[in-house]
Structures are given as structure tokens and as C-alpha cells.
Motif scaffolding. Structure first.
Motif, PDB file in Angstrom:
ATOM      1  N   SER A  17       0.833  -1.205   0.000  1.00 36.07           N
ATOM      2  CA  SER A  17       0.000   0.000   0.000  1.00 36.07           C
ATOM      3  C   SER A  17       0.865   1.251   0.000  1.00 36.07           C
ATOM      4  O   SER A  17       1.996   1.239   0.480  1.00 36.07           O
ATOM      5  N   ARG A  19       0.037   5.768   0.243  1.00 31.76           N
ATOM      6  CA  ARG A  19      -0.927   6.870   0.265  1.00 31.76           C
ATOM      7  C   ARG A  19      -0.264   8.096  -0.335  1.00 31.76           C
ATOM      8  O   ARG A  19       0.757   8.576   0.184  1.00 31.76           O
ATOM      9  N   VAL A  48      -7.523   8.000 -12.794  1.00 34.08           N
ATOM     10  CA  VAL A  48      -7.565   7.010 -11.711  1.00 34.08           C
ATOM     11  C   VAL A  48      -8.858   7.192 -10.935  1.00 34.08           C
ATOM     12  O   VAL A  48      -9.594   6.231 -10.684  1.00 34.08           O
ATOM     13  N   TYR A  60     -14.174   6.197  -9.808  1.00 31.89           N
ATOM     14  CA  TYR A  60     -12.961   5.400  -9.939  1.00 31.89           C
ATOM     15  C   TYR A  60     -12.932   4.704 -11.288  1.00 31.89           C
ATOM     16  O   TYR A  60     -13.962   4.225 -11.780  1.00 31.89           O
ATOM     17  N   VAL A  64      -9.007   0.273 -10.854  1.00 24.79           N
ATOM     18  CA  VAL A  64      -8.600   0.509  -9.462  1.00 24.79           C
ATOM     19  C   VAL A  64      -9.757   0.381  -8.488  1.00 24.79           C
ATOM     20  O   VAL A  64      -9.544   0.462  -7.269  1.00 24.79           O
ATOM     21  N   ARG A  67      -9.780  -1.069  -4.811  1.00 27.36           N
ATOM     22  CA  ARG A  67      -8.407  -1.075  -4.272  1.00 27.36           C
ATOM     23  C   ARG A  67      -7.950   0.329  -3.856  1.00 27.36           C
ATOM     24  O   ARG A  67      -7.186   0.469  -2.909  1.00 27.36           O
ATOM     25  N   PHE A  68      -8.396   1.343  -4.581  1.00 24.15           N
ATOM     26  CA  PHE A  68      -7.973   2.718  -4.335  1.00 24.15           C
ATOM     27  C   PHE A  68      -9.128   3.517  -3.745  1.00 24.15           C
ATOM     28  O   PHE A  68     -10.297   3.281  -4.085  1.00 24.15           O
ATOM     29  N   LEU A  81      -4.910   9.908  -2.059  1.00 16.50           N
ATOM     30  CA  LEU A  81      -5.199   8.694  -2.820  1.00 16.50           C
ATOM     31  C   LEU A  81      -4.592   7.521  -2.055  1.00 16.50           C
ATOM     32  O   LEU A  81      -3.370   7.360  -2.026  1.00 16.50           O
ATOM     33  N   MET A  83      -3.873   3.767  -1.847  1.00 15.43           N
ATOM     34  CA  MET A  83      -3.737   2.691  -2.817  1.00 15.43           C
ATOM     35  C   MET A  83      -3.375   1.396  -2.089  1.00 15.43           C
ATOM     36  O   MET A  83      -2.315   1.318  -1.461  1.00 15.43           O
ATOM     37  N   LEU A  86      -1.595  -3.168  -4.318  1.00  7.03           N
ATOM     38  CA  LEU A  86      -0.947  -2.642  -5.518  1.00  7.03           C
ATOM     39  C   LEU A  86      -0.423  -3.763  -6.397  1.00  7.03           C
ATOM     40  O   LEU A  86       0.021  -4.819  -5.917  1.00  7.03           O
ATOM     41  N   ASP A  90       0.210  -1.018 -11.805  1.00  7.52           N
ATOM     42  CA  ASP A  90      -0.086   0.304 -11.248  1.00  7.52           C
ATOM     43  C   ASP A  90       1.129   1.230 -11.322  1.00  7.52           C
ATOM     44  O   ASP A  90       1.019   2.420 -10.987  1.00  7.52           O
ATOM     45  N   TYR A  94       2.035   9.470 -10.997  1.00  7.97           N
ATOM     46  CA  TYR A  94       0.689   9.848 -10.565  1.00  7.97           C
ATOM     47  C   TYR A  94       0.609  11.361 -10.431  1.00  7.97           C
ATOM     48  O   TYR A  94       1.463  11.994  -9.794  1.00  7.97           O
TER      49      TYR A  94
END
Length: 126
Positions: A17, A19, A48, A60, A64, A67-68, A81, A83, A86, A90, A94
Motif C-alpha cells: 500500500s 498513500r 484514476v 474510480y 482501481v 483497491r484505491f 489517494l 492505494m 498494488l 499500477d 501519478y
């Protein structure tokens, strides 16, 4: 006008993960729809997800969904965001983007957003 600065990218193993944060400067952050986009090498920039000015609605991309998670804190002028789970696919740069609020929803195209951050690299190893 709004200036955007992303942070939180890095290298993570598949299943991990991260963020991402996007800090906005300028006035009236809560007047802006915020979006997260990504661009992998050799590919076009793609949506995204996005969040409305008050945070009541989110959008979304199918890739994603589940998951996001996008969220925002208007008191801190920041959008996030989260995430999870992963995958190597991915991996991308970003970008955070902003668009002045109007009655259009969802807004998912690059051309819909007027303001962009510089991007942060996310790399997911297998």
C-alpha cells in the motif's frame, strides 16, 4: 488559480500500500473538483479517480475500483489517494489535478482539468 504538489510516491512490493497526498495552495480549495491521473511509460495519461468539491461523490476507473480510495480534507487543502493491493501494472507517474466546480460529473478526461501537479513516481515490484 491553484498550485498542486504531490507527495508520497515510492517503491513498494506487489500487494502493498501507499498513500499519495496532494497539497493545494491558493484560494477556495473547496471550489475545485479534484482528480488523480497516472501515466505509465509509453502510454497516455489516464484517470484514476475523482472527487467532488465537498467529497460527497467519487469516481474510480474500473482498473482501481475496490483497491484505491480518494478522499479530501478541505480544512487542510489536501486530497489523498489511498492505494491498496498494488499491482505491477499500477506503476506510473501519478498526477493530481484540479477543475473548478460546475454541474458536470463525473469529469474524467485530461482536458477537463485546468491545473496539474508535477507528479510523483509509484513503482510496484513483482
Amino acid at each position: 488559480q491553484v498550485q498542486l504538489v504531490e507527495s508520497g510516491g515510492g517503491l513498494v512490493q506487489a500487494g502493498g500500500s501507499l498513500r499519495l497526498s496532494c497539497a493545494a495552495s491558493g484560494r477556495a480549495f473547496n471550489n475545485y473538483v479534484m482528480g488523480w491521473f497516472r501515466q505509465a511509460p509509453g502510454k497516455e495519461r489516464e484517470i484514476v479517480g475523482a472527487i467532488t468539491w465537498g467529497g460527497a461523490r467519487t469516481y474510480y476507473a474500473d482498473s482501481v475500483k475496490g483497491r484505491f480510495t480518494i478522499s479530501r480534507d478541505n480544512a487542510k487543502n489536501t486530497v489523498y489517494l489511498q492505494m491498496n493491493s498494488l499491482k505491477p501494472e499500477d506503476t506510473a507517474i501519478y498526477y493530481c489535478a484540479a477543475r473548478q466546480r460546475d454541474n458536470t460529473w463525473p469529469t474524467t478526461s485530461v482536458g477537463d482539468f485546468s491545473y496539474w501537479g508535477q507528479g510523483t513516481q509509484v513503482t510496484v515490484s513483482s
